[in-house]
Design a protein around this motif. Structure first.
Motif, PDB file in Angstrom:
ATOM      1  N   SER A  23      43.453   3.058  -4.095  1.00  0.00           N
ATOM      2  CA  SER A  23      43.529   3.327  -5.530  1.00  0.00           C
ATOM      3  C   SER A  23      44.777   4.118  -5.881  1.00  0.00           C
ATOM      4  O   SER A  23      45.465   3.822  -6.867  1.00  0.00           O
ATOM      5  N   HIS A  24      45.084   5.124  -5.059  1.00  0.00           N
ATOM      6  CA  HIS A  24      46.286   5.915  -5.298  1.00  0.00           C
ATOM      7  C   HIS A  24      47.528   5.050  -5.166  1.00  0.00           C
ATOM      8  O   HIS A  24      48.459   5.138  -5.979  1.00  0.00           O
ATOM      9  N   SER A  25      47.533   4.211  -4.151  1.00  0.00           N
ATOM     10  CA  SER A  25      48.674   3.328  -3.919  1.00  0.00           C
ATOM     11  C   SER A  25      48.909   2.406  -5.111  1.00  0.00           C
ATOM     12  O   SER A  25      50.042   2.247  -5.587  1.00  0.00           O
ATOM     13  N   LEU A  26      47.830   1.797  -5.619  1.00  0.00           N
ATOM     14  CA  LEU A  26      47.965   0.834  -6.709  1.00  0.00           C
ATOM     15  C   LEU A  26      48.360   1.484  -8.025  1.00  0.00           C
ATOM     16  O   LEU A  26      49.053   0.868  -8.840  1.00  0.00           O
ATOM     17  N   SER A  27      47.945   2.714  -8.231  1.00  0.00           N
ATOM     18  CA  SER A  27      48.215   3.366  -9.519  1.00  0.00           C
ATOM     19  C   SER A  27      49.561   4.077  -9.566  1.00  0.00           C
ATOM     20  O   SER A  27      50.038   4.417 -10.655  1.00  0.00           O
ATOM     21  N   THR A  28      50.189   4.307  -8.404  1.00  0.00           N
ATOM     22  CA  THR A  28      51.429   5.094  -8.400  1.00  0.00           C
ATOM     23  C   THR A  28      52.657   4.349  -7.886  1.00  0.00           C
ATOM     24  O   THR A  28      53.784   4.766  -8.174  1.00  0.00           O
ATOM     25  N   SER A  31      55.011   0.999 -11.867  1.00  0.00           N
ATOM     26  CA  SER A  31      54.637   1.329 -13.245  1.00  0.00           C
ATOM     27  C   SER A  31      54.712   0.117 -14.160  1.00  0.00           C
ATOM     28  O   SER A  31      54.162   0.128 -15.258  1.00  0.00           O
ATOM     29  N   ALA A  62      48.581  -5.041  -5.401  1.00  0.00           N
ATOM     30  CA  ALA A  62      49.254  -4.519  -6.592  1.00  0.00           C
ATOM     31  C   ALA A  62      49.434  -5.619  -7.629  1.00  0.00           C
ATOM     32  O   ALA A  62      49.225  -5.414  -8.826  1.00  0.00           O
ATOM     33  N   SER A  66      46.308  -4.211  -9.718  1.00  0.00           N
ATOM     34  CA  SER A  66      46.881  -2.942 -10.164  1.00  0.00           C
ATOM     35  C   SER A  66      46.535  -2.689 -11.626  1.00  0.00           C
ATOM     36  O   SER A  66      46.609  -3.598 -12.453  1.00  0.00           O
ATOM     37  N   PRO A  67      46.168  -1.453 -11.981  1.00  0.00           N
ATOM     38  CA  PRO A  67      45.809  -1.167 -13.377  1.00  0.00           C
ATOM     39  C   PRO A  67      47.007  -1.200 -14.326  1.00  0.00           C
ATOM     40  O   PRO A  67      46.835  -1.271 -15.546  1.00  0.00           O
ATOM     41  N   VAL A  68      48.234  -1.149 -13.779  1.00  0.00           N
ATOM     42  CA  VAL A  68      49.414  -1.083 -14.662  1.00  0.00           C
ATOM     43  C   VAL A  68      50.434  -2.184 -14.416  1.00  0.00           C
ATOM     44  O   VAL A  68      51.295  -2.431 -15.264  1.00  0.00           O
ATOM     45  N   SER A  70      49.719  -5.474 -12.734  1.00  0.00           N
ATOM     46  CA  SER A  70      49.170  -6.724 -12.202  1.00  0.00           C
ATOM     47  C   SER A  70      49.740  -7.946 -12.916  1.00  0.00           C
ATOM     48  O   SER A  70      50.081  -7.908 -14.097  1.00  0.00           O
TER      49      SER A  70
END
Length: 473
Positions: A23-28, A31, A62, A66-68, A70
């Motif tokens: 989760s940390h990897s995908l969100s950071t 961007s 990602a 990824s939340p930002v 994808s």
């Protein structure tokens, strides 16, 4: 960016991409989608990390979830270049498409491909796969996935069990399957399992059985209370809903919204608006559902002053950034309310202020119906053609509004034309309301014999369905 900068920037990205926490990897790491694609291009150009399966798997994740950053098309393209995808990669694609309402069937295809390659599913695979099958609303496919759950010995995983119960509860006539899954897993059932069962029965209208589960729950959470409350509201049992509401140890905005919506849907508009005011005075910031229900209650009761007050509240809430958004659903509801309350000028103002790109079928229908109800039949017909030119397709509700416009303005030829257009061009099967509008149109124009003939053509289903006037002439 030049090649000289590739190594250092790529190394930094790969370092973040390798973070132990997914989760940390995908969100950071990325961007934007552009940043992700640039990193992918760097990997291809430099050749670095292109054979590192962990890095490629994270890059795929990602692109897929990824939340930002994808991009499902890019994820599919990347996946197709991998010669031997791992189970993690398959799970990633299954998960991605389970979250995509437009293509849930892709999850099933990736699962099938995974099985054909000999890779076994795990406890991560099935929850997302089951979610996709639920969206597809395919009972046979759902049973097939359930068989695989049992085949691979995962029928005692509570997370998978909860997803199976929810899936079966959403299929028509499959509640017995949900109950069987629950009964076989009752020793591991948690609050989510119990809530899924009561929600299934509540949604099916069997609030008695839903209450049976509610009363026997070892523990309850806010979702449990709200699900039971929604069941009573949907079934029109407003007294039971209010009693349960009073018993609730805690309430959230969804609790208030459910009660307001329940009263509005049952036509108890005064009560709905009283609860809406009580919620506001209690410091609750109503959500979209509560606001739409309050506007709907004003529309049903033709309470223009209250409707204007709710409109002012909505505008202030949006201006103060209290979580409310004046979106297309809310604006369409306001158009409908002003139309039904006879303030056509205000309805038109809201509609005209909406950007063309924002208007959907609901907003066009609301405005067409408002014009039809207020004697502006030809304007309603003009708006229909503007709707078509804007690229929005009419539906059955649109034609009820159009036929009502023809009826109230005695536009007989136009009514026949639009009825034929609906059936022949748009392939919409006429309902009782459509037939009723046509009979009412003919009767208002004094064409009693034609109205009776049309009633016989409709199989005797038309009269009285739309306030037909042919028997009152």
């Amino acid at each position: 960016m030049t090649l000289a900068y590739f190594p250092s920037s790529l190394t930094r990205k790969i370092s973040i991409l390798r973070h132990p926490n997914l989760s940390h990897s995908l969100s950071t790491t990325f961007s934007t989608t552009w940043e992700l694609k640039t990193t992918h291009a760097q990997i291809i150009i430099t050749g670095n990390y292109s054979s590192d399966l962990f890095v490629i798997a994270r890059l795929l994740a990602a692109a897929a979830i990824s939340p930002v950053a994808s991009d499902l098309h890019h994820a599919q393209s990347l996946f197709s270049t991998i010669s031997i995808p791992t189970r993690f990669m398959y799970n990633t694609m299954i998960r991605a498409f389970s979250q995509n309402l437009d293509s849930p069937a892709q999850s099933v295809l990736y699962y099938t491909q995974m099985r054909r390659t000999g890779i076994l599913p795990d406890r991560i695979t099935f929850p997302f796969l089951i979610k996709s099958v639920s969206t597809l609303d395919d009972g046979n496919l759902g049973r097939g996935v359930h068989c695989d759950v049992v085949r691979f010995g995962m029928e005692k995983d509570v997370f998978i069990v909860n997803n199976l119960i929810t899936m079966y509860s959403g299929f028509p006539y499959h509640l017995s399957c949900a109950r069987k899954v629950f009964d076989q897993s009752v020793n591991i059932a948690d609050v989510i399992s119990w809530t899924a069962m009561l929600t299934g029965y509540a949604n099916a209208g069997d609030v008695g059985v839903a209450r049976w589960y509610f009363d026997r729950m070892p523990e309850r959470n806010m979702v449990s209370w709200n699900s039971m409350l929604a069941g009573y509201a949907k079934a029109g049992k407003t007294s039971d809903a209010e009693l349960l509401f009073d018993e609730m140890p805690h309430r959230n905005v969804a609790s208030w919204s459910t009660l307001i919506s329940g009263y509005a849907q049952c036509g108890l508009c005064e009560e709905a608006l009283t609860i809406f005011k009580e919620a506001i005075s209690s410091g609750v910031v109503p959500n979209e559902s509560a606001l739409v229900s309050a506007v709907s209650a004003c529309a049903q009761s033709r309470k223009l002053e209250l409707g204007e007050w709710v409109n002012i509240y909505i505008n202030e809430a949006c201006k103060d950034d209290n979580g409310a958004t004046l979106n297309v659903t809310l604006q369409s509801a306001l158009i409908d309310m002003y139309g039904k309350c006879g303030n056509l000028e205000k309805a038109l103002q809201i509609f005209r202020d909406m950007p063309m790109s924002m208007r959907n079928t609901f907003s066009w229908n609301s405005m067409i119906t408002s014009l039809a109800m207020n004697g502006s039949g030809r304007q309603a017909l003009t708006l229909f053609w503007k709707m078509k030119m804007s690229g929005v397709s009419p539906n059955a509700i649109t034609f009820i509004g159009i036929l009502t416009a023809c009826s109230h303005s005695r536009l007989v030829d136009e009514g026949h034309h639009f009825f034929d257009l609906m059936v022949r061009v748009y392939k919409i099967k006429p309902s009782r309301d459509h037939y009723g509008c046509m009979v009412d149109l003919l009767a208002r124009a004094g064409l009693i014999k034609e109205a009776i003939d049309f009633t016989e053509y409709a199989g005797g289903t038309a009269c009285w369905s739309a306030g037909c006037s042919c028997w009152r002439m």
